[in-house]
Design a protein around this motif. Sequence first.
Motif, PDB file in Angstrom:
ATOM      1  N   VAL A  52       0.885  -1.168   0.000  1.00 17.04           N
ATOM      2  CA  VAL A  52       0.000   0.000   0.000  1.00 17.04           C
ATOM      3  C   VAL A  52       0.918   1.212   0.000  1.00 17.04           C
ATOM      4  O   VAL A  52       1.067   1.905   0.995  1.00 17.04           O
ATOM      5  CB  VAL A  52      -0.937   0.039   1.232  1.00 17.04           C
ATOM      6  N   SER A  53       1.577   1.396  -1.143  1.00  9.80           N
ATOM      7  CA  SER A  53       2.572   2.464  -1.218  1.00  9.80           C
ATOM      8  C   SER A  53       2.346   3.304  -2.459  1.00  9.80           C
ATOM      9  O   SER A  53       2.451   2.809  -3.575  1.00  9.80           O
ATOM     10  CB  SER A  53       3.968   1.844  -1.247  1.00  9.80           C
ATOM     11  N   CYS A  54       2.028   4.570  -2.238  1.00 12.48           N
ATOM     12  CA  CYS A  54       1.766   5.432  -3.387  1.00 12.48           C
ATOM     13  C   CYS A  54       3.073   5.878  -4.041  1.00 12.48           C
ATOM     14  O   CYS A  54       3.152   5.973  -5.255  1.00 12.48           O
ATOM     15  CB  CYS A  54       0.939   6.628  -2.964  1.00 12.48           C
ATOM     16  N   SER A  55       4.104   6.137  -3.227  1.00 12.26           N
ATOM     17  CA  SER A  55       5.328   6.681  -3.825  1.00 12.26           C
ATOM     18  C   SER A  55       6.003   5.644  -4.722  1.00 12.26           C
ATOM     19  O   SER A  55       6.648   5.996  -5.707  1.00 12.26           O
ATOM     20  CB  SER A  55       6.286   7.194  -2.745  1.00 12.26           C
ATOM     21  N   LYS A  56       5.833   4.349  -4.386  1.00 16.89           N
ATOM     22  CA  LYS A  56       6.378   3.296  -5.240  1.00 16.89           C
ATOM     23  C   LYS A  56       5.696   3.340  -6.609  1.00 16.89           C
ATOM     24  O   LYS A  56       6.339   3.175  -7.653  1.00 16.89           O
ATOM     25  CB  LYS A  56       6.135   1.925  -4.580  1.00 16.89           C
ATOM     26  N   VAL A  57       4.384   3.569  -6.572  1.00 13.84           N
ATOM     27  CA  VAL A  57       3.604   3.633  -7.813  1.00 13.84           C
ATOM     28  C   VAL A  57       3.997   4.864  -8.633  1.00 13.84           C
ATOM     29  O   VAL A  57       4.258   4.764  -9.826  1.00 13.84           O
ATOM     30  CB  VAL A  57       2.100   3.664  -7.472  1.00 13.84           C
ATOM     31  N   VAL A 130      -0.030  -5.331 -12.665  1.00 12.63           N
ATOM     32  CA  VAL A 130       1.412  -5.224 -12.872  1.00 12.63           C
ATOM     33  C   VAL A 130       2.123  -4.885 -11.568  1.00 12.63           C
ATOM     34  O   VAL A 130       3.054  -5.571 -11.150  1.00 12.63           O
ATOM     35  CB  VAL A 130       1.761  -4.175 -13.958  1.00 12.63           C
ATOM     36  N   LEU A 131       1.657  -3.842 -10.888  1.00 13.97           N
ATOM     37  CA  LEU A 131       2.351  -3.403  -9.683  1.00 13.97           C
ATOM     38  C   LEU A 131       1.840  -4.118  -8.434  1.00 13.97           C
ATOM     39  O   LEU A 131       2.551  -4.221  -7.432  1.00 13.97           O
ATOM     40  CB  LEU A 131       2.205  -1.878  -9.519  1.00 13.97           C
ATOM     41  N   GLY A 132       0.605  -4.629  -8.476  1.00 12.17           N
ATOM     42  CA  GLY A 132       0.034  -5.293  -7.313  1.00 12.17           C
ATOM     43  C   GLY A 132       0.063  -4.420  -6.073  1.00 12.17           C
ATOM     44  O   GLY A 132       0.378  -4.862  -4.984  1.00 12.17           O
ATOM     45  N   ASP A 133      -0.283  -3.150  -6.269  1.00 12.34           N
ATOM     46  CA  ASP A 133      -0.204  -2.181  -5.176  1.00 12.34           C
ATOM     47  C   ASP A 133      -1.578  -1.537  -5.005  1.00 12.34           C
ATOM     48  O   ASP A 133      -2.319  -1.392  -5.967  1.00 12.34           O
ATOM     49  CB  ASP A 133       0.842  -1.120  -5.537  1.00 12.34           C
TER      50      ASP A 133
END
Length: 167
Positions: A52-57, A130-133
């Motif tokens: 649950v990371s927005c900055s990674k996305v 793809v990102l699974g976030d």
Amino acid sequence: MAAAQGLPRWEPTARIVLGLLGLVLSVYALHVELSRERDPDYRAMCDLGESVSCSKVFTSRWGRGFGLVQVFVAKDSVLNQPNSVLGILFYTLQMGLGLSLSKKAALALVVCSWVSVAGSLYLASILAFVLGDFCMVCVSTYVINFALLYTNLKRRKAIEGMKKKTG
Ligand SMILES: C/C(=C\C[C@@]12O[C@]1(C)C(=O)c1ccccc1C2=O)CCC[C@H](C)CCC[C@H](C)CCCC(C)C
């Protein structure tokens, strides 16, 4: 129906509220992305966990030019802007064109809105498959884009109706 005489009464308010929300989320996303690029240890408010990371996305390859622009131009080209910059343009346009009662403006709003909904579906599938976030900022913007499309469709119908009556 009220829509035949004029804009639904909720329309201007809905547009401003949705536009401002979208604008705030986009500016926040841009801020997080730039901070994270500068400092890999930066943790944003919307980074709640590993998946649950927005900055990674935001800093993923899909976070700029929808991950598509860099297929055609260099990664660091000026054309490869963060998605949030497009978002800022888009929400500003939605509020700005909302001031005009012309048929052309109403059509432009509907067309841009459909494009943004297509973009949302695309980004949502990247997010999920793809990102699974789970990116809350992203999902919120998709909801806003759907709501704006609904608002724009109602608006266009009402404006078409008005013009028919007054000539
Ligand atoms: C913050 C925001 C969207 C969030 C996000 O894009 C972010 C930031 C991102 O990095 C990302 C990475 C990977 C998967 C998903 C995501 C996203 O979810 C705003 C755009 C909203 C909307 C999708 C803009 C669409 C604009 C249209 C292309 C129309 C343009 C019309 C022009 C005339 C201005």
